[in-house]
Motif scaffolding. Structure first.
Motif, mmCIF file in Angstrom:
data_model
loop_
_atom_site.group_PDB
_atom_site.id
_atom_site.type_symbol
_atom_site.label_atom_id
_atom_site.label_comp_id
_atom_site.label_asym_id
_atom_site.label_seq_id
_atom_site.Cartn_x
_atom_site.Cartn_y
_atom_site.Cartn_z
ATOM 1 N N ARG B 80 9.792 -18.605 -16.960
ATOM 2 C CA ARG B 80 10.755 -18.943 -17.993
ATOM 3 C C ARG B 80 11.868 -19.757 -17.372
ATOM 4 O O ARG B 80 11.972 -19.859 -16.155
ATOM 5 N N GLU B 81 12.696 -20.281 -18.224
ATOM 6 C CA GLU B 81 13.724 -21.206 -17.748
ATOM 7 C C GLU B 81 14.638 -20.556 -16.714
ATOM 8 O O GLU B 81 15.127 -21.200 -15.812
ATOM 9 N N GLU B 82 14.872 -19.264 -16.863
ATOM 10 C CA GLU B 82 15.848 -18.625 -15.986
ATOM 11 C C GLU B 82 15.239 -17.737 -14.935
ATOM 12 O O GLU B 82 15.944 -17.255 -14.051
ATOM 13 N N GLU B 83 13.935 -17.465 -15.032
ATOM 14 C CA GLU B 83 13.360 -16.596 -14.024
ATOM 15 C C GLU B 83 11.851 -16.715 -13.953
ATOM 16 O O GLU B 83 11.209 -17.220 -14.868
ATOM 17 N N ASP B 85 8.587 -14.229 -13.396
ATOM 18 C CA ASP B 85 8.269 -12.818 -13.551
ATOM 19 C C ASP B 85 6.803 -12.645 -13.154
ATOM 20 O O ASP B 85 5.932 -13.243 -13.751
ATOM 21 N N ILE B 86 6.561 -11.875 -12.111
ATOM 22 C CA ILE B 86 5.202 -11.727 -11.600
ATOM 23 C C ILE B 86 4.797 -10.265 -11.655
ATOM 24 O O ILE B 86 5.581 -9.398 -11.292
ATOM 25 N N ARG B 88 1.497 -7.581 -10.735
ATOM 26 C CA ARG B 88 0.200 -7.524 -10.054
ATOM 27 C C ARG B 88 -0.044 -6.146 -9.462
ATOM 28 O O ARG B 88 0.833 -5.296 -9.505
ATOM 29 N N LYS B 94 3.019 -3.843 -9.140
ATOM 30 C CA LYS B 94 4.282 -4.394 -8.682
ATOM 31 C C LYS B 94 4.748 -5.425 -9.675
ATOM 32 O O LYS B 94 3.959 -6.212 -10.172
ATOM 33 N N ARG B 95 6.043 -5.383 -9.938
ATOM 34 C CA ARG B 95 6.591 -6.375 -10.835
ATOM 35 C C ARG B 95 7.768 -7.020 -10.139
ATOM 36 O O ARG B 95 8.686 -6.333 -9.705
ATOM 37 N N THR B 96 7.730 -8.314 -9.989
ATOM 38 C CA THR B 96 8.755 -9.015 -9.227
ATOM 39 C C THR B 96 9.494 -9.999 -10.121
ATOM 40 O O THR B 96 8.872 -10.692 -10.915
ATOM 41 N N LEU B 97 10.791 -9.999 -9.970
ATOM 42 C CA LEU B 97 11.612 -10.929 -10.741
ATOM 43 C C LEU B 97 12.363 -11.832 -9.780
ATOM 44 O O LEU B 97 13.037 -11.364 -8.869
ATOM 45 N N ILE B 98 12.216 -13.133 -9.973
ATOM 46 C CA ILE B 98 12.921 -14.090 -9.127
ATOM 47 C C ILE B 98 13.780 -14.968 -10.030
ATOM 48 O O ILE B 98 13.251 -15.742 -10.821
ATOM 49 N N PRO B 99 15.100 -14.822 -9.941
ATOM 50 C CA PRO B 99 15.943 -15.700 -10.752
ATOM 51 C C PRO B 99 15.728 -17.155 -10.348
ATOM 52 O O PRO B 99 15.574 -17.452 -9.175
ATOM 53 N N HIS B 131 6.684 -15.807 -2.593
ATOM 54 C CA HIS B 131 5.927 -15.102 -3.621
ATOM 55 C C HIS B 131 4.811 -16.024 -4.073
ATOM 56 O O HIS B 131 5.049 -17.191 -4.337
#
Lengths: 482, 160
Positions: B80-83, B85-86, B88, B94-99, B131
């Motif tokens: 998405r535009e701001e982040e 989101d992965i 797996r 595991k859920r990873t958020l990268i701004p 990532h």
């Protein structure tokens, strides 16, 4: 400031450099000499070390001749290399931090060693060491860097310069240095260094025979002696670690100059680390079990550069030892944005059993086997299991998290309770992990990573909904609406 | 629980992972044969060898048959535009958020196996870690890479 002419380091840099090289060489050289002279002495054995010595000396002088540095308002330019010339220019505003060390050699000549931390991914490449320059010059360089940063629109309030405080924010008393050295677990490091040193000699110390001897002594009546020997080695290592730490922490002073935190310390080797406030990625408070007992803790700051402090990369010790109630005012003075006295949320009750069982997963089998092998008395080992469960329960009590609009705080551990305070704009990524067991209990592990590669803090078994809350906290505003 | 949003990765990933699993099975098979040979020389009982063979069989079944399918099914990504989101993971999710503001650069990677099936991976680098989103259709990966770079730049401008 106008561009200065290319300059060389003070000649004492040769000695400092050669001394460092020699220190690294001494163990292998000793091995060579000792191994060679096993069958009587001959001059040939000295040849290799002599050649190495001369080579180091010549290279030391040559690299001093070929090393030049200069800087102006915008760039620090360093040229070096004996055979391959390397010229590096570093924009001043890119410099992450500067640390100033006065080693023994530097002190003799009245100069300082400047360690410039620069951006770069390869460790070792990302730094420039000016081995011996005048103290005045070092200060001038520092000021140039600060000015360059301010010019580029970094945080710069005129008031900050007006009422800047140069009085120390934090110092260690002699008693505190003593306690800090006593309670810091450096002994293992000393033992490891000793082992590494001894392993260099494995060529001619008959370790195998030694082990056989030890075994036969062990099976005989020598257990007491071996235990005594090991105990005394450990005690000696502990003593060495204490002395090391006392030298390290002697005359520890933290000051704040405008937007830079300056940490000076050391006795034989004075060292000053300066960390710009806007490069600070987080505040970490370590409370080891022993120190917590006396009401003490230690405070570090996570720093985006490399290991300025010689410790683990990215962490700089702000207070090696401090009474707990003093932490908040000190950190407040250094980093006014951080809020440390946040109320921590505990973990849900259903996480407790998991915390208590977790150490048992991997302890039960080895302890059981050991208890069975040493049958009559070894059974006492089984007491380890309830103890581990108890420690697990303490770990459960210690863990927690706190969230404010700007800041995430995570706390975990019991032997060494670690509380990390991270700013939202410094969190590089957030991960929520749920194993199959956790999902059944609606728990999750959260971990947040900040800037130096591999720096993260995590809390196991947070309530799933809380984990979601933290996850949403980092998400952008637009995705919160949907 | 967070909503299970995001797109799945390419189904061909299963085939690719089956191949890598098979290759690994060959390697570990060689190791296990070596171990069996050593054990046989020391006159180990028959059941030891049997156990080794069993371990190898289980490994093959898991890594060629079962895990690739599950892994592909669990993989989700949303950009998405701001982040980014992965999501797996087979045993643990595991859920990873990268701004987006933290993204430093993006790579498109393509090994020989991925190339054979017209796939590529994206690796997103922050200052703290890398990532990876594996096995996307090659042209989609290319597009996403450009999109992330674009958004990362925009986000950075807003942040400053």
């Amino acid at each position: 400031m106008t561009r200065k002419a290319k300059r060389r380091l003070h000649p004492i840099a040769i000695m400092a450099g050669v001394g460092k090289e020699l220190k690294n060489m001494i163990a292998p050289l000793l091995v060579i000499v000792a191994a060679g002279s096993r069958h009587g002495f001959s001059w040939n054995d000295i040849l290799v070390p002599l050649a190495a010595l001369i080579y180091t000396l010549v290279m030391g002088v040559l690299s001093w001749v070929r090393f030049t540095y200069e800087w102006d308002d915008s760039c620090l330019v360093v040229e070096e290399g004996v055979f391959v010339r390397k010229k590096r220019s570093i924009p001043l505003e890119r410099i992450h931090g500067i640390s100033i060390t006065e080693g023994i050699w530097q002190r003799i000549a009245g100069v300082v060693q400047v360690h410039v931390e620069t951006p770069g991914n390869v460790p070792g490449e990302a730094e420039v060491i000016l081995r011996a320059i005048a103290r005045k010059e070092a200060r001038a360089l520092q000021q140039c860097v600060e000015r360059a940063k301010n010019r580029n629109g970094h945080v710069n309030e005129p008031e900050a310069a007006a009422h800047r405080s140069l009085s120390p924010l934090f110092t260690l008393t002699m008693k505190e240095i003593w306690i800090a050295s006593l309670t810091s677990g450096g002994a293992l490091g000393v033992v490891a260094a000793l082992c590494a040193f001894l392993s260099q000699f494995s060529d001619f110390i008959p370790y195998e025979a030694l082990v056989r001897d030890i075994q036969s002594t062990w099976n005989g009546h020598g257990r007491r002696y071996i235990a005594l020997l090991i105990l005394s080695i450990l005690l000696a290592a502990y003593g060495v670690a204490i002395v090391q730490n006392m030298i390290r922490y002697a005359s520890f002073v933290v000051r704040k100059q405008e937007d830079t935190i300056v940490i000076a310390r050391g006795w034989l080797e004075r060292k000053a680390v300066s960390v710009p406030v806007d490069r600070v990625q987080g505040v970490v408070i370590h409370e080891s079990w022993l120190r917590r007992f006396f009401g003490y803790a230690s405070v570090s700051i996570i720093h985006a550069g490399g290991a300025l402090d010689g410790g683990p990369s990215g962490e700089v010790v702000l207070c090696p030892l401090v009474k707990k109630h003093r932490i908040v005012p000190i950190v407040q003075a250094c980093l006014p944005e951080y809020r440390l006295d946040v109320p921590f949320c505990p973990l849900p009750q259903r996480a407790k059993s998991r915390y208590m069982l977790r150490p048992l997963y991997w302890l039960t089998i080895p302890v059981g086997v050991a208890a069975y092998m040493e049958r009559p008395w070894g059974a006492a080992l089984l007491l380890v299991l309830p103890l581990a469960a108890w420690i697990g329960a303490r770990r459960y009590r210690a863990a927690g998290w706190a969230l404010s609009s700007k800041q995430l705080s995570l706390r975990s551990g019991w032997f060494r309770r670690t509380t990390a305070h991270l700013f939202k704009r410094h969190v590089q990524s957030l991960e929520i992990e749920t194993t199959w067991w956790q999902r059944k209990k609606q728990l999750a592990t959260i971990s947040a990573s900040v800037m130096p590669v591999g720096t993260y803090s995590r809390v196991v078994d947070v309530d799933e909904r809380d984990a979601d809350l933290i996850y949403r906290w980092l998400q952008g505003e637009r995705s919160n609406e949907t | 629980m967070l909503a299970n949003s995001g797109k799945p990765i390419s189904e061909k990933a299963i085939t690719v992972w089956r191949w890598t699993g098979a290759l690994w099975a060959l390697v570990s098979g060689a190791v296990i044969v070596g171990m069996a040979w050593v054990l046989a020389r020391f006159h180990a009982p028959k059941w030891c060898l049997g156990m080794l063979a069993c371990i190898w069989l289980i490994e093959v079944v898991l890594w060629v048959g079962w895990v690739p399918v599950l892994r592909q099914r669990r993989w989700r990504y949303a950009i998405r535009e701001e982040e980014i989101d992965i999501q797996r993971g087979v045993w643990s999710t595991k859920r990873t958020l990268i701004p987006m503001t933290r993204v430093q650069y993006v790579d498109v990677r393509q090994g020989p196996l991925l190339k054979r099936y017209g796939l590529a991976s994206i690796a997103v680098f922050t200052a703290a870690a890398a990532h990876e989103i594996p096995a996307l259709p090659a042209d989609e990966a290319e597009q996403l890479c450009r999109l992330i770079a674009e958004w990362a730049k925009v986000a950075d401008d807003n942040d400053a």
